[in-house]
Design a protein around this motif. Structure first.
Motif, short mmCIF file in Angstrom:
data_model
loop_
_atom_site.label_atom_id
_atom_site.label_comp_id
_atom_site.label_asym_id
_atom_site.label_seq_id
_atom_site.Cartn_x
_atom_site.Cartn_y
_atom_site.Cartn_z
N GLY A 205 0.81 -1.22 0.00
CA GLY A 205 0.00 0.00 0.00
C GLY A 205 0.84 1.26 0.00
O GLY A 205 0.47 2.28 -0.59
N SER A 206 2.01 1.20 0.63
CA SER A 206 2.87 2.38 0.69
C SER A 206 3.48 2.73 -0.67
O SER A 206 3.98 3.83 -0.85
CB SER A 206 3.97 2.19 1.73
N ILE A 207 3.40 1.79 -1.62
CA ILE A 207 3.90 2.07 -2.97
C ILE A 207 2.75 1.95 -3.99
O ILE A 207 2.96 1.57 -5.14
CB ILE A 207 5.09 1.15 -3.35
N ALA A 208 1.54 2.26 -3.53
CA ALA A 208 0.34 2.31 -4.37
C ALA A 208 -0.03 0.95 -4.98
O ALA A 208 -0.51 0.88 -6.11
CB ALA A 208 0.48 3.37 -5.46
N HIS A 209 0.17 -0.13 -4.21
CA HIS A 209 -0.19 -1.48 -4.65
C HIS A 209 -1.02 -2.20 -3.59
O HIS A 209 -0.91 -3.43 -3.45
CB HIS A 209 1.06 -2.29 -4.98
N LEU A 210 -1.85 -1.49 -2.86
CA LEU A 210 -2.66 -2.08 -1.80
C LEU A 210 -3.46 -3.27 -2.34
O LEU A 210 -4.07 -3.18 -3.40
CB LEU A 210 -3.61 -1.03 -1.22
N GLU A 211 -3.41 -4.38 -1.60
CA GLU A 211 -4.09 -5.63 -1.97
C GLU A 211 -3.55 -6.24 -3.27
O GLU A 211 -4.20 -7.08 -3.88
CB GLU A 211 -5.60 -5.45 -2.05
N ARG A 212 -2.38 -5.81 -3.70
CA ARG A 212 -1.75 -6.36 -4.91
C ARG A 212 -0.31 -6.76 -4.60
O ARG A 212 0.62 -6.39 -5.29
CB ARG A 212 -1.82 -5.34 -6.05
N MET A 213 -0.17 -7.55 -3.54
CA MET A 213 1.16 -7.91 -3.02
C MET A 213 1.94 -8.82 -3.95
O MET A 213 3.15 -8.93 -3.83
CB MET A 213 1.01 -8.59 -1.66
N LEU A 214 1.26 -9.51 -4.87
CA LEU A 214 1.95 -10.46 -5.75
C LEU A 214 2.51 -9.81 -7.01
O LEU A 214 3.19 -10.47 -7.79
CB LEU A 214 1.01 -11.61 -6.12
N GLU A 215 2.25 -8.53 -7.19
CA GLU A 215 2.77 -7.83 -8.36
C GLU A 215 4.29 -7.65 -8.21
O GLU A 215 4.84 -7.70 -7.11
CB GLU A 215 2.07 -6.48 -8.54
N PRO A 216 4.99 -7.46 -9.32
CA PRO A 216 6.45 -7.39 -9.30
C PRO A 216 7.04 -6.33 -8.35
O PRO A 216 8.04 -6.61 -7.67
CB PRO A 216 6.83 -7.08 -10.75
N PRO B 48 5.90 -4.85 -5.40
CA PRO B 48 5.95 -5.23 -3.98
C PRO B 48 6.85 -6.44 -3.73
O PRO B 48 7.57 -6.48 -2.72
CB PRO B 48 4.50 -5.55 -3.63
N GLN B 49 6.85 -7.41 -4.63
CA GLN B 49 7.70 -8.59 -4.46
C GLN B 49 9.18 -8.19 -4.47
O GLN B 49 9.97 -8.69 -3.67
CB GLN B 49 7.41 -9.62 -5.55
N ALA B 50 9.55 -7.29 -5.37
CA ALA B 50 10.94 -6.83 -5.44
C ALA B 50 11.34 -6.09 -4.17
O ALA B 50 12.46 -6.26 -3.66
CB ALA B 50 11.15 -5.95 -6.67
N LEU B 51 10.44 -5.27 -3.65
CA LEU B 51 10.74 -4.53 -2.44
C LEU B 51 10.87 -5.47 -1.24
O LEU B 51 11.78 -5.31 -0.41
CB LEU B 51 9.67 -3.47 -2.19
N LEU B 52 10.00 -6.47 -1.16
CA LEU B 52 10.12 -7.47 -0.10
C LEU B 52 11.47 -8.19 -0.20
O LEU B 52 12.15 -8.38 0.82
CB LEU B 52 8.98 -8.50 -0.19
N ALA B 53 11.85 -8.59 -1.40
CA ALA B 53 13.13 -9.28 -1.60
C ALA B 53 14.30 -8.39 -1.18
O ALA B 53 15.28 -8.87 -0.58
CB ALA B 53 13.27 -9.71 -3.05
N GLY C 228 10.49 -10.10 10.84
CA GLY C 228 9.15 -10.50 11.25
C GLY C 228 8.16 -10.08 10.18
O GLY C 228 8.40 -9.12 9.45
N THR C 229 7.06 -10.82 10.08
CA THR C 229 6.06 -10.50 9.06
C THR C 229 4.75 -11.21 9.35
O THR C 229 4.59 -11.83 10.39
CB THR C 229 6.58 -10.87 7.65
N ILE C 230 3.86 -11.12 8.40
CA ILE C 230 2.54 -11.77 8.45
C ILE C 230 2.46 -12.69 7.24
O ILE C 230 2.92 -12.35 6.16
CB ILE C 230 1.42 -10.71 8.37
N CYS C 231 1.86 -13.86 7.43
CA CYS C 231 1.66 -14.76 6.29
C CYS C 231 0.89 -14.02 5.20
O CYS C 231 -0.06 -13.31 5.48
CB CYS C 231 0.87 -16.00 6.70
N GLY C 232 1.32 -14.18 4.00
CA GLY C 232 0.67 -13.52 2.88
C GLY C 232 1.67 -13.22 1.78
O GLY C 232 2.82 -13.66 1.84
N ALA C 233 1.23 -12.52 0.80
CA ALA C 233 2.07 -12.15 -0.35
C ALA C 233 2.61 -13.40 -1.04
O ALA C 233 3.74 -13.41 -1.54
CB ALA C 233 3.20 -11.22 0.06
#
Length: 100
Positions: A11-22, A24-29, A43-48
C-alpha cells in the motif's frame, strides 16, 4: 528486528491488496536481502504468496498469521458454503430454492 506487513508495504507504494505484483515482491526481496546481510531479524505476516515454511526459509523468525483480512474472508466463505448447502441439500438432491 524489522517487521514488514506485506500489504502495508504494498500500500505504501500504491499497490494495496496487490502484493503479488512485481514491485511489492521486489521490495520485499530487497528488505529480506538487507536483513540477511546485516544479521537483522525479520518479522512478518503470512501472505504475499508466502506460507510459514517459505517465510522461515527467508529468515523470518517472528511470523503472525493468518492476517485479519484472511480470517474475515475465510469466515465469509465458510458461511456462504453452509448457506448454499442448506439451500441445495446434498449434491444431486432435487430441492427447490426459496425465492429471495
Amino acid at each position: 528486528m524489522i517487521f514488514v506487513g506485506p500489504n502495508d508495504l504494498a500500500g505504501s507504494i500504491a499497490h494495496l491488496e496487490r502484493m503479488l505484483e512485481p514491485e511489492p515482491q521486489a521490495l520485499l526481496a530487497r528488505i529480506e536481502a538487507f536483513a540477511t546481510a546485516n544479521g537483522t531479524l525479520l518479522g512478518t505476516i503470512c501472505g504475499a504468496g508466502r506460507g510459514w515454511a517459505d517465510l522461515h526459509a527467508l529468515g523470518c523468525r517472528f511470523v503472525i498469521g493468518p492476517n485479519d483480512v484472511s480470517l474475515i474472508v475465510s469466515g465469509a466463505r465458510a458461511a456462504a458454503d453452509e448457506r448454499d448447502g442448506a439451500i441445495s441439500g446434498p449434491r444431486g438432491a432435487e430441492r427447490s430454492r426459496p425465492a429471495y
